[in-house]
Design a protein around this motif. Structure first.
Motif, PDB file in Angstrom:
ATOM      1  N   SER A 125       0.873  -0.834  -0.604  1.00  0.00           N
ATOM      2  CA  SER A 125      -0.269   0.031  -0.363  1.00  0.00           C
ATOM      3  C   SER A 125       0.651   1.466  -0.454  1.00  0.00           C
ATOM      4  O   SER A 125       0.322   2.101  -0.931  1.00  0.00           O
ATOM      5  N   ALA A 126       1.809   1.099   0.555  1.00  0.00           N
ATOM      6  CA  ALA A 126       2.743   2.398   1.042  1.00  0.00           C
ATOM      7  C   ALA A 126       3.468   2.380  -0.664  1.00  0.00           C
ATOM      8  O   ALA A 126       3.280   3.620  -1.119  1.00  0.00           O
ATOM      9  N   THR A 127       3.612   1.895  -1.871  1.00  0.00           N
ATOM     10  CA  THR A 127       4.393   1.890  -2.590  1.00  0.00           C
ATOM     11  C   THR A 127       3.119   2.086  -4.093  1.00  0.00           C
ATOM     12  O   THR A 127       3.333   3.072  -4.483  1.00  0.00           O
ATOM     13  N   ILE A 128       1.871   2.148  -3.272  1.00  0.00           N
ATOM     14  CA  ILE A 128       0.831   2.650  -3.585  1.00  0.00           C
ATOM     15  C   ILE A 128       0.235   4.253  -4.066  1.00  0.00           C
ATOM     16  O   ILE A 128       0.029   4.458  -4.792  1.00  0.00           O
ATOM     17  N   ALA A 129       0.274   4.612  -3.004  1.00  0.00           N
ATOM     18  CA  ALA A 129       0.821   5.208  -2.047  1.00  0.00           C
ATOM     19  C   ALA A 129       1.229   6.398  -3.128  1.00  0.00           C
ATOM     20  O   ALA A 129       1.429   7.394  -3.795  1.00  0.00           O
ATOM     21  N   ALA A 156      -4.367   5.089   4.152  1.00  0.00           N
ATOM     22  CA  ALA A 156      -5.329   4.280   5.155  1.00  0.00           C
ATOM     23  C   ALA A 156      -4.984   3.369   5.570  1.00  0.00           C
ATOM     24  O   ALA A 156      -4.558   2.251   6.687  1.00  0.00           O
ATOM     25  N   GLY A 157      -4.367   2.076   3.844  1.00  0.00           N
ATOM     26  CA  GLY A 157      -4.935   0.252   4.845  1.00  0.00           C
ATOM     27  C   GLY A 157      -3.405   0.419   5.225  1.00  0.00           C
ATOM     28  O   GLY A 157      -2.887  -0.486   5.791  1.00  0.00           O
ATOM     29  N   CYS A 158      -2.364   1.924   4.234  1.00  0.00           N
ATOM     30  CA  CYS A 158      -0.990   1.087   4.863  1.00  0.00           C
ATOM     31  C   CYS A 158      -0.848   1.086   6.692  1.00  0.00           C
ATOM     32  O   CYS A 158      -0.592   0.349   6.926  1.00  0.00           O
ATOM     33  N   ARG A 159      -1.666   2.423   7.152  1.00  0.00           N
ATOM     34  CA  ARG A 159      -1.313   2.310   8.397  1.00  0.00           C
ATOM     35  C   ARG A 159      -2.540   2.021   9.053  1.00  0.00           C
ATOM     36  O   ARG A 159      -2.314   1.245  10.329  1.00  0.00           O
ATOM     37  N   ALA A 160      -3.389   1.638   8.886  1.00  0.00           N
ATOM     38  CA  ALA A 160      -4.019   0.414   9.127  1.00  0.00           C
ATOM     39  C   ALA A 160      -3.489  -1.239   9.322  1.00  0.00           C
ATOM     40  O   ALA A 160      -3.398  -1.873  10.596  1.00  0.00           O
ATOM     41  N   ALA A 161      -2.705  -2.103   8.598  1.00  0.00           N
ATOM     42  CA  ALA A 161      -2.011  -2.734   8.520  1.00  0.00           C
ATOM     43  C   ALA A 161      -0.992  -2.800   9.612  1.00  0.00           C
ATOM     44  O   ALA A 161      -1.350  -3.782  10.200  1.00  0.00           O
ATOM     45  N   ALA A 162      -0.148  -1.661   9.057  1.00  0.00           N
ATOM     46  CA  ALA A 162       1.265  -1.360   9.763  1.00  0.00           C
ATOM     47  C   ALA A 162       0.597  -1.732  11.890  1.00  0.00           C
ATOM     48  O   ALA A 162       1.680  -1.812  12.109  1.00  0.00           O
ATOM     49  N   SER A 181       6.912   0.666  10.846  1.00  0.00           N
ATOM     50  CA  SER A 181       6.958   1.629  10.438  1.00  0.00           C
ATOM     51  C   SER A 181       7.269   2.589   9.150  1.00  0.00           C
ATOM     52  O   SER A 181       7.273   4.508   8.946  1.00  0.00           O
ATOM     53  N   GLU A 182       8.257   1.765   8.665  1.00  0.00           N
ATOM     54  CA  GLU A 182       8.929   2.468   7.214  1.00  0.00           C
ATOM     55  C   GLU A 182       7.961   2.782   6.266  1.00  0.00           C
ATOM     56  O   GLU A 182       8.091   3.653   6.193  1.00  0.00           O
ATOM     57  N   ALA A 183       6.295   1.805   5.737  1.00  0.00           N
ATOM     58  CA  ALA A 183       6.022   1.343   5.190  1.00  0.00           C
ATOM     59  C   ALA A 183       5.064   2.686   5.506  1.00  0.00           C
ATOM     60  O   ALA A 183       4.668   3.689   4.381  1.00  0.00           O
ATOM     61  N   VAL A 184       4.893   3.235   6.903  1.00  0.00           N
ATOM     62  CA  VAL A 184       4.387   3.464   7.078  1.00  0.00           C
ATOM     63  C   VAL A 184       4.268   5.843   7.028  1.00  0.00           C
ATOM     64  O   VAL A 184       3.321   6.490   5.972  1.00  0.00           O
ATOM     65  N   ARG A 185       5.493   5.501   6.859  1.00  0.00           N
ATOM     66  CA  ARG A 185       6.177   7.089   7.050  1.00  0.00           C
ATOM     67  C   ARG A 185       5.845   6.894   5.151  1.00  0.00           C
ATOM     68  O   ARG A 185       5.819   8.579   4.969  1.00  0.00           O
ATOM     69  N   ARG A 186       7.128   5.875   4.364  1.00  0.00           N
ATOM     70  CA  ARG A 186       6.378   6.384   3.179  1.00  0.00           C
ATOM     71  C   ARG A 186       4.917   6.699   2.427  1.00  0.00           C
ATOM     72  O   ARG A 186       5.014   7.614   1.840  1.00  0.00           O
ATOM     73  N   ALA A 187       4.002   6.131   3.037  1.00  0.00           N
ATOM     74  CA  ALA A 187       3.108   6.362   2.573  1.00  0.00           C
ATOM     75  C   ALA A 187       2.607   8.021   3.510  1.00  0.00           C
ATOM     76  O   ALA A 187       1.684   8.572   2.159  1.00  0.00           O
ATOM     77  N   GLY A 188       3.205   8.240   4.160  1.00  0.00           N
ATOM     78  CA  GLY A 188       1.870   9.804   4.497  1.00  0.00           C
ATOM     79  C   GLY A 188       3.172  10.862   3.669  1.00  0.00           C
ATOM     80  O   GLY A 188       2.517  11.241   3.414  1.00  0.00           O
ATOM     81  N   ALA A 190       3.728  10.486   0.572  1.00  0.00           N
ATOM     82  CA  ALA A 190       3.338  10.034  -0.821  1.00  0.00           C
ATOM     83  C   ALA A 190       2.254  10.828  -0.728  1.00  0.00           C
ATOM     84  O   ALA A 190       2.502  11.517  -1.832  1.00  0.00           O
ATOM     85  N   ARG A 191       1.587  10.572   0.327  1.00  0.00           N
ATOM     86  CA  ARG A 191       0.334  11.434  -0.143  1.00  0.00           C
ATOM     87  C   ARG A 191       0.170  12.827   0.537  1.00  0.00           C
ATOM     88  O   ARG A 191      -0.582  13.505  -0.564  1.00  0.00           O
ATOM     89  N   GLU A 192       1.434  13.606   0.982  1.00  0.00           N
ATOM     90  CA  GLU A 192       1.471  15.291   1.311  1.00  0.00           C
ATOM     91  C   GLU A 192       2.276  15.265   0.202  1.00  0.00           C
ATOM     92  O   GLU A 192       1.657  16.005  -0.745  1.00  0.00           O
ATOM     93  N   HIS A 193       2.713  14.614  -0.872  1.00  0.00           N
ATOM     94  CA  HIS A 193       3.175  15.172  -1.997  1.00  0.00           C
ATOM     95  C   HIS A 193       1.702  15.043  -3.447  1.00  0.00           C
ATOM     96  O   HIS A 193       1.542  16.106  -4.451  1.00  0.00           O
ATOM     97  N   ALA A 194       1.127  13.745  -3.189  1.00  0.00           N
ATOM     98  CA  ALA A 194      -0.005  14.137  -3.684  1.00  0.00           C
ATOM     99  C   ALA A 194      -1.140  15.408  -2.989  1.00  0.00           C
ATOM    100  O   ALA A 194      -1.830  15.965  -4.692  1.00  0.00           O
ATOM    101  N   MET A 195      -1.369  15.425  -2.069  1.00  0.00           N
ATOM    102  CA  MET A 195      -2.059  16.758  -2.015  1.00  0.00           C
ATOM    103  C   MET A 195      -1.676  18.345  -2.476  1.00  0.00           C
ATOM    104  O   MET A 195      -2.418  19.141  -2.821  1.00  0.00           O
ATOM    105  N   ARG A 196      -0.227  18.350  -2.856  1.00  0.00           N
ATOM    106  CA  ARG A 196       0.536  18.940  -2.778  1.00  0.00           C
ATOM    107  C   ARG A 196       0.187  19.486  -4.151  1.00  0.00           C
ATOM    108  O   ARG A 196       0.122  20.695  -4.930  1.00  0.00           O
ATOM    109  N   ALA A 197       0.570  18.366  -5.141  1.00  0.00           N
ATOM    110  CA  ALA A 197      -0.020  18.659  -6.624  1.00  0.00           C
ATOM    111  C   ALA A 197      -1.373  18.895  -7.436  1.00  0.00           C
ATOM    112  O   ALA A 197      -1.705  19.177  -7.635  1.00  0.00           O
TER     113      ALA A 197
END
Length: 203
Positions: A125-129, A156-162, A181-188, A190-197
């Motif tokens: 899920s982190a990769t998908i984000a 959300a899926g990443c955080r829940a699974a983690a 924890s690293e997966a959650v960091r990556r997903a977060g 990525a979400r920030e980058h998407a929101m900025r876009a």
């Protein structure tokens, strides 16, 4: 539970199954499905980008993004099935008499094994984000909202699974916790980058 049993149900029946008073499908499967929905949105955003000559400069990359998202979507559906099956030994151990001499050992082993599937789901899920953030940044601007939604669902899926990994490994000194924890960091991130876009598109 046979392979594909959940994925072959209607969405209505699937949600009824989640809501039912039964151990599975539960949190792990639902987390995997959140990531899979995110992957589907990434595929859609990439497909609409590939359909427009205006975005020819990113067509090759978006083709790769779409293929990777599709692979991860299918894998997450498998993980949703696997999570339901993988938690059965935990339930079996919990049902053993509390004074049984092997109960704690069985429960510890079952919980350790049960951490593997949500860990893989969190990392997928982190990769998908990350793919969603890329689609939001360089893909078809009319699909930016869909790409952002994909990033949010995947996070959300990443955080829940983690968190399920952390619960199953509670009290252990286990390297899988750091991976979660690293997966959650990556997903977060990525979400920030998407929101900025998305903010840039709205300007």
């Amino acid at each position: 539970m046979s392979s594909g049993a959940f994925a072959d149900q209607s969405l209505h029946d699937l949600l009824d199954a989640v809501a039912a008073q039964q151990p599975a499908p539960g949190g792990g499967s639902s987390a995997a499905w959140a990531g899979a929905f995110g992957a589907g949105l990434v595929e859609m955003a990439a497909s609409f980008t590939l359909a427009r000559p205006k975005y020819a400069g990113v067509h090759q990359r978006m083709g790769d993004v779409r293929r990777e998202a599709k692979t991860l979507r299918r894998r997450l559906l498998e993980l949703a099935e696997a999570d339901a099956d993988g938690y059965e030994p935990v339930i079996a151990a919990l049902r053993m008499p509390e004074r049984h001499p092997r109960r704690e050992r069985k429960l510890e082993e079952a919980r350790s094994h049960a951490a593997d599937v949500p860990l893989e789901a969190a990392e997928a899920s982190a990769t998908i984000a990350e793919l969603a953030a890329e689609a939001a940044r360089v893909g078809n601007e009319h699909l930016t909202g869909d790409a952002i939604t994909g990033a949010l669902l995947a996070e959300a899926g990443c955080r829940a699974a983690a968190r399920l990994v952390e619960i199953n490994l509670a009290g252990r000194d286990d390297a899988r916790q750091a991976r979660a924890s690293e997966a959650v960091r990556r997903a977060g991130a990525a979400r920030e980058h998407a929101m900025r876009a998305g903010e840039e598109v709205m300007r």
